[in-house]
Design a protein around this motif. Structure first.
Motif, mmCIF file in Angstrom:
data_model
loop_
_atom_site.group_PDB
_atom_site.id
_atom_site.type_symbol
_atom_site.label_atom_id
_atom_site.label_comp_id
_atom_site.label_asym_id
_atom_site.label_seq_id
_atom_site.Cartn_x
_atom_site.Cartn_y
_atom_site.Cartn_z
ATOM 1 N N PHE A 97 -14.820 43.567 -21.072
ATOM 2 C CA PHE A 97 -14.397 44.219 -22.122
ATOM 3 C C PHE A 97 -14.237 43.206 -23.448
ATOM 4 N N LYS A 100 -16.121 44.160 -26.413
ATOM 5 C CA LYS A 100 -16.398 45.469 -26.747
ATOM 6 C C LYS A 100 -15.529 46.098 -28.076
ATOM 7 N N GLN A 104 -17.376 51.432 -28.654
ATOM 8 C CA GLN A 104 -17.799 51.188 -27.254
ATOM 9 C C GLN A 104 -16.965 51.580 -26.189
ATOM 10 N N LEU A 105 -15.734 51.202 -26.398
ATOM 11 C CA LEU A 105 -14.511 51.651 -25.276
ATOM 12 C C LEU A 105 -14.410 53.048 -25.336
ATOM 13 N N TYR A 107 -16.584 55.342 -25.874
ATOM 14 C CA TYR A 107 -17.908 55.769 -25.249
ATOM 15 C C TYR A 107 -17.611 55.538 -23.715
ATOM 16 N N LEU A 108 -17.181 54.577 -23.300
ATOM 17 C CA LEU A 108 -16.736 54.368 -21.847
ATOM 18 C C LEU A 108 -15.738 55.236 -21.348
ATOM 19 N N TYR A 129 -7.526 48.141 -22.088
ATOM 20 C CA TYR A 129 -8.433 49.032 -21.241
ATOM 21 C C TYR A 129 -8.667 48.380 -20.069
ATOM 22 N N SER A 217 -24.977 46.815 -19.823
ATOM 23 C CA SER A 217 -24.875 47.906 -20.690
ATOM 24 C C SER A 217 -23.615 48.911 -20.582
ATOM 25 N N ASP A 218 -23.179 49.371 -21.572
ATOM 26 C CA ASP A 218 -21.945 50.336 -21.548
ATOM 27 C C ASP A 218 -22.033 51.340 -20.234
ATOM 28 N N SER A 219 -23.234 51.967 -20.298
ATOM 29 C CA SER A 219 -23.521 52.930 -19.095
ATOM 30 C C SER A 219 -23.486 52.597 -17.819
ATOM 31 N N ILE A 221 -21.607 49.802 -17.078
ATOM 32 C CA ILE A 221 -20.278 49.525 -16.570
ATOM 33 C C ILE A 221 -19.537 50.819 -16.325
ATOM 34 N N ALA A 222 -19.762 51.917 -16.922
ATOM 35 C CA ALA A 222 -19.172 53.102 -16.298
ATOM 36 C C ALA A 222 -19.533 53.303 -14.887
#
Length: 230
Positions: A97, A100, A104-105, A107-108, A129, A217-219, A221-222
């Protein structure tokens, strides 16, 4: 054998490795596959120490000496600070993070809520976070690590010493892998004297596919967070 035998004495004394680590990391990590594997690693590590008697392989000997001491330092860190597993996970997400943005956070946060994963962060910053996610992951871990079955029950015996060296070898192998797979995270752990304790959480990271680097990517990471928690 080199003249720093107090390392093994230190780890074996009062069943420190068996009792203290069991208490500190209960419900964390994985059940080590079997004692035969650990004894095999320990025997191999002891065999490597024969290189101490030859100048040609002195670097191998020196490397193992350093790993023994770093392992001891990691045990001391656990004893002094308790549950370092959450700290190791936090350091990972600090790296993830670090750059980020708030968007972006956000979005996560929404992506995780969509799969019923709720992160209770007091502040929507990278550091805040990271701590919240680390706490959520740590809370969800329910795999028990029984180190006493490998070392404490045979403390003071030849098998106990070999088993202790086997655990050190397992930790060293894990740390070396991490240094190649994710150098930045390895360095963060090293600075906190925790790189030799990474073996406790390595299976979780492997299962989650977490060692892709800080540019994922953020997705992705999720998905990593979801797999870690579940």
């Amino acid at each position: 054998m080199y003249n720093n035998d107090e390392v093994i004495s230190y780890l074996q004394a009062n069943k420190i490795l068996a009792v203290k680590l069991d208490r500190a990391v209960s419900a964390v990590g994985q059940q080590v596959k079997n004692q035969v594997e650990i004894l095999g690693k320990g025997a191999t590590r002891l065999l490597y120490y024969t290189s101490c008697f030859t100048d040609e392989y002195n670097d191998v000997c020196q490397q193992q000496k350093m790993e023994d001491l770093r392992f001891r330092d990691g045990v001391v860190r656990i004893i002094q600070h308790g549950d370092v597993v959450c700290e190791m996970i936090r350091l990972y997400f600090d790296e993830i993070f670090k750059y980020k943005t708030n968007d972006q956070l956000e979005y996560l946060k929404k992506a995780l809520m969509a799969v019923n994963v709720h992160i209770a962060a007091s502040t929507l910053t990278g550091a805040g976070y990271a701590l919240a996610v680390a706490n959520a992951v740590r809370f969800g871990l329910n795999i028990n690590l029984q180190l006493s079955s490998l070392t404490g029950r045979t403390a003071g015996t030849v098998a106990g010493i070999v088993a202790t060296y086997g655990l050190v070898q397992k930790a060293a192998d894990s740390a070396r892998r991490l240094s190649f797979q994710y150098p930045a995270y390895y360095f963060s752990l090293y600075m906190q004297q925790l790189e030799m304790m990474y073996f406790l959480i390595e299976p979780i990271f492997e299962r989650a596919g977490a060692l892709q680097g800080s540019g994922i990517s953020d997705s992705a990471i999720a998905n990593i967070i979801t797999r870690m928690i579940r």
